[in-house]
Write an enzyme that holds these catalytic residues in place. Structure first.
Site, PDB file in Angstrom:
ATOM      1  CB  CYS A  49      -0.842  -0.411   1.355  1.00 48.86           C
ATOM      2  SG  CYS A  49      -2.041  -1.208   1.818  1.00 48.86           S
TER       3      CYS A  49
HETATM    4  C1  BEZ Z   1       0.684  -4.873   1.839  1.00 52.22           C
HETATM    5  O1  BEZ Z   1       0.147  -3.353   1.683  1.00 52.22           O
HETATM    6  O2  BEZ Z   1       1.533  -4.454   1.851  1.00 52.22           O
HETATM    7  C2  BEZ Z   1      -0.389  -5.533   1.922  1.00 52.22           C
HETATM    8  C3  BEZ Z   1      -2.104  -5.099   2.843  1.00 52.22           C
HETATM    9  C4  BEZ Z   1      -2.158  -6.152   3.356  1.00 52.22           C
HETATM   10  C5  BEZ Z   1      -2.654  -7.439   2.891  1.00 52.22           C
HETATM   11  C6  BEZ Z   1      -1.504  -7.999   2.649  1.00 52.22           C
HETATM   12  C7  BEZ Z   1      -0.067  -7.470   2.386  1.00 52.22           C
END
Ligand code: BEZ
Length: 222
Positions: A49
């Site tokens: 994210c």
């Molecule tokens: C991420 O942004 O890395 C992420 C967020 C939630 C679940 C898996 C990855």
């Protein structure tokens, strides 16, 4: 019992009021006469994210040039968003100036069917499901024009989101469609609904490859 209408291309984008990193947002007032890209992120301070938000922040001026407002969403509080926005700038160099909805109660995520139903690890500390990576392209008449859904494990391509906007805006303006991997400035396809006599008027230089595949060049935008 009334069933909820599915969200499809062509559905009306539902209005909502929500907290955000820029204060309370009334979606319909926020959108006004603009296009909106409404896109969800599972959670603040997560790696994928963070990279996505940085990329969208850097591309925001290109969206603005096209009359598009970005509106992020993540299932954390505005206070958390504020801290995360600082991290995003530090890590990616992208300054997030668009609002991020604080959807801790999943109100907007439920309204737009963004909840993750398939990844049991995509949950918060209370074990409530987070969101997938949804993107809703909403036009100035509040119509949903494109929906993209990615799982939490796959970061999106911010340039592709901009490319979709370019395609939607070009096909609204001209009777055309855009071919695979198209980018602005490249040839487009004369819409199938346009018969040859009309195509000669609209696109005097169009080229026929097959009767169903006709290319033309659009005027270059200023
Ligand atoms: C991420 O942004 O890395 C992420 C967020 C939630 C679940 C898996 C990855």
């Amino acid at each position: 019992m009334a069933t909820k209408e599915p969200i499809r291309l062509g559905s009306k984008a539902q209005g909502f009021v929500a907290d955000s990193s820029k204060g309370e947002i009334d979606f319909e007032k926020f959108a006004a006469d603009s296009w909106v890209v409404l896109f969800s992120h599972p959670q603040d301070f997560t790696p994928v994210c963070t990279t996505e938000l940085g990329a969208f922040a850097k591309l925001e001026p290109e969206f603005t040039k096209r009359g598009v407002k970005l509106l992020g969403l993540s299932a954390d509080s505005t206070k958390s968003h504020e801290g995360w926005i600082k991290d995003i700038a530090e890590v990616t160099g992208g300054q997030v100036n668009f609002p991020i909805i604080a959807d801790y109660d999943r109100k907007v995520a439920n309204l737009y069917d963004m909840i993750d139903y398939q990844d049991p690890t995509n949950i918060d500390h209370d074990e409530l499901p987070l969101t997938i990576r949804s993107v809703f392209f909403i036009d100035p008449k509040f119509k949903i024009r494109t929906i993209i859904s990615y799982p939490a494990s796959t970061g999106r391509n911010a340039s592709e989101v901009l490319r979709v906007i370019d395609s939607l805006q070009a096909s609204d303006k001209y009777k055309i469609a855009t071919p695979v991997d198209w980018l602005p400035g490249q040839d487009v396809i004369v819409a199938n609904s346009v018969k040859d006599p009309q195509a000669k008027e609209l696109f005097p230089d169009f080229r026929t490859i097959k009767h169903y595949l006709r290319y033309t060049t659009l005027p270059q935008e200023a």
